[in-house]
Design an enzyme around this catalytic site. Sequence first.
Site, PDB file in Angstrom:
ATOM      1  N   LYS A 192       0.852  -1.204   0.000  1.00 47.35           N
ATOM      2  CA  LYS A 192       0.000   0.000   0.000  1.00 47.35           C
ATOM      3  C   LYS A 192       0.884   1.249   0.000  1.00 47.35           C
ATOM      4  O   LYS A 192       2.106   1.153   0.198  1.00 47.35           O
ATOM      5  CB  LYS A 192      -0.918  -0.013   1.223  1.00 47.35           C
ATOM      6  CG  LYS A 192      -0.181   0.027   2.539  1.00 47.35           C
ATOM      7  CD  LYS A 192      -1.133  -0.004   3.712  1.00 47.35           C
ATOM      8  CE  LYS A 192      -0.368   0.129   5.022  1.00 47.35           C
ATOM      9  NZ  LYS A 192      -1.225   0.431   6.157  1.00 47.35           N
ATOM     10  N   ARG A 208     -11.166   0.411  14.337  1.00 43.07           N
ATOM     11  CA  ARG A 208     -11.232   1.136  13.050  1.00 43.07           C
ATOM     12  C   ARG A 208     -12.177   0.361  12.142  1.00 43.07           C
ATOM     13  O   ARG A 208     -13.368   0.307  12.380  1.00 43.07           O
ATOM     14  CB  ARG A 208      -9.837   1.256  12.406  1.00 43.07           C
ATOM     15  CG  ARG A 208      -8.786   1.951  13.258  1.00 43.07           C
ATOM     16  CD  ARG A 208      -7.518   2.283  12.465  1.00 43.07           C
ATOM     17  NE  ARG A 208      -6.978   1.131  11.718  1.00 43.07           N
ATOM     18  CZ  ARG A 208      -5.807   1.076  11.127  1.00 43.07           C
ATOM     19  NH1 ARG A 208      -5.013   2.136  11.166  1.00 43.07           N
ATOM     20  NH2 ARG A 208      -5.398   0.014  10.490  1.00 43.07           N
ATOM     21  N   TYR A 249      15.955  29.787  10.079  1.00 44.46           N
ATOM     22  CA  TYR A 249      14.836  30.492  10.699  1.00 44.46           C
ATOM     23  C   TYR A 249      14.882  30.360  12.215  1.00 44.46           C
ATOM     24  O   TYR A 249      15.099  29.263  12.743  1.00 44.46           O
ATOM     25  CB  TYR A 249      13.505  29.938  10.193  1.00 44.46           C
ATOM     26  CG  TYR A 249      13.202  30.297   8.763  1.00 44.46           C
ATOM     27  CD1 TYR A 249      13.014  31.640   8.388  1.00 44.46           C
ATOM     28  CD2 TYR A 249      13.105  29.317   7.786  1.00 44.46           C
ATOM     29  CE1 TYR A 249      12.732  31.971   7.065  1.00 44.46           C
ATOM     30  CE2 TYR A 249      12.821  29.638   6.471  1.00 44.46           C
ATOM     31  CZ  TYR A 249      12.639  30.968   6.112  1.00 44.46           C
ATOM     32  OH  TYR A 249      12.362  31.299   4.818  1.00 44.46           O
ATOM     33  N   MET A 280      11.811  24.717   3.832  1.00 41.99           N
ATOM     34  CA  MET A 280      10.983  24.040   2.828  1.00 41.99           C
ATOM     35  C   MET A 280      11.840  23.347   1.765  1.00 41.99           C
ATOM     36  O   MET A 280      11.556  22.213   1.362  1.00 41.99           O
ATOM     37  CB  MET A 280      10.050  25.054   2.156  1.00 41.99           C
ATOM     38  CG  MET A 280       9.050  24.422   1.200  1.00 41.99           C
ATOM     39  SD  MET A 280       7.997  25.626   0.372  1.00 41.99           S
ATOM     40  CE  MET A 280       6.920  26.136   1.690  1.00 41.99           C
TER      41      MET A 280
HETATM   42  C1  PLP Z   1      -4.321  -4.185   7.190  1.00 40.82           C
HETATM   43  C2  PLP Z   1      -2.833  -4.138   7.272  1.00 40.82           C
HETATM   44  N1  PLP Z   1      -2.141  -5.274   7.253  1.00 40.82           N
HETATM   45  C3  PLP Z   1      -0.796  -5.282   7.322  1.00 40.82           C
HETATM   46  C4  PLP Z   1      -0.090  -4.108   7.420  1.00 40.82           C
HETATM   47  C5  PLP Z   1       1.419  -4.173   7.499  1.00 40.82           C
HETATM   48  O1  PLP Z   1       1.860  -3.652   8.712  1.00 40.82           O
HETATM   49  P1  PLP Z   1       3.436  -3.509   8.989  1.00 40.82           P
HETATM   50  O2  PLP Z   1       3.923  -2.522   7.980  1.00 40.82           O
HETATM   51  O3  PLP Z   1       3.519  -3.001  10.375  1.00 40.82           O
HETATM   52  O4  PLP Z   1       4.012  -4.840   8.777  1.00 40.82           O
HETATM   53  C6  PLP Z   1      -0.774  -2.890   7.446  1.00 40.82           C
HETATM   54  C7  PLP Z   1      -0.054  -1.630   7.598  1.00 40.82           C
HETATM   55  O5  PLP Z   1      -0.289  -0.850   8.454  1.00 40.82           O
HETATM   56  C8  PLP Z   1      -2.189  -2.902   7.368  1.00 40.82           C
HETATM   57  O6  PLP Z   1      -2.890  -1.776   7.361  1.00 40.82           O
END
Ligand code: PLP
Length: 398
Positions: A46, A147, A275, A327
Amino acid sequence: MSIAIPAEDPRHIPNRAVVDPAAITHNTRAVRSLLEEQTALMAIVKADGYGHGMLAAARAALEGGATWLGAAHPASALALAGAGLDVPIFCWLYEPVTAAEVLPQVIEAGVDVSVGSARMLRLVSEASRAVDRRARVHLKIDSGMGRNGVLPSEVAALGEAVSEDEFVHLVAAWTHLSSADDPADPETDRQVDEFDAACEILGQETGPVPLRHIANSAATISRPDLHRDIVRPGIALYGYPPLPMPDGKRLRPAMSLTSRLALVKDVPAGQRTGYGHSHTAAEPTRLGLVPIGYADGLHRAASGGVDVVVRTRTGDQLARQVGRISMDQIVVDLGPESRAQAGDEVLLFGDPASAVLDEGTAPTADDWARAAGTIPYEVLTSVSARVGRQTAPRGSAS
Ligand SMILES: Cc1ncc(COP(=O)(O)O)c(C=O)c1O
């Protein structure tokens, strides 16, 4: 009249996120070696492969022994499905408005989807009817994260609805752990007990649940008893295990963030920098200007807290980043004797083994995370779109 602003050309900007797919393959293999033969590894890719490039990360993980791919968004899963990778793909995060558009395509492509509410089941079922293909569903149980997912008290009703829907096919039950990175926290066992009990109830409605999955990187590394049918590691595959690997195996950070010195100048004691003048030189020294800043993904909260590597003509040296991160730029204190010059490469973070240093080690995303009060996940995924992406040449890694 509007004036078109040309896109920034990576050839004209020194900043690079250099990704080494061989490191992801190595890390996946190392994580895979912790699993029983029958346990599958779903590589979590992801957020554009945690910032490493989703497709490159997916291919590298498959080479290392992953046999599933997971991405949060259906659109990402669809892109993976379109790449012809020939493994099951799973996604879990969507809402009704965009799902109406994307879910039919996702189901038509054979991607597995998560269902964690009656509303989500309806969306999936309608999408399946639209393309006349049965959806492969993983039922998400909220065992305590609070969640996504169905509460255990509502599992029976959702299970019944799933089993009555001819357009969906239950492939798995799954949950996500809130505290697995702290092995002493009893919450993990409490969640797992909750999950197992909910799976029993689910099974009474649907018949045997074919697959179960629970474990993220932390649980994959520290809790073999939670591996079940599939593990879902993410961050460990990119080289940042949240807990030490049990066999002492070293994982390799797969991304290096690099830039170049734009300017080197000698300053007297008392020279103030940046800054708010948060830094004052105690002695005469040599400062280096690096054209990378928080708009590139460096965390401003890390100001003054990390030593970077400067690759000079005579070797690698560490230099403390001083003053506030701006920045577009940072300043590093090279020290009065430094041989650094404008144009020298700067390693902001990466694999410590890639630098040769007399003292200390090259910074990692963990070092930036500690300095900024965050986690390496955020450091890696914050590297912004204006940083050019590059693949490390094969065999360049240690
Ligand atoms: C649903 C789900 N599974 C697995 C993972 C993998 O987690 P990690 O990167 O801590 O191994 C994530 C990431 O947050 C997740 O959202």
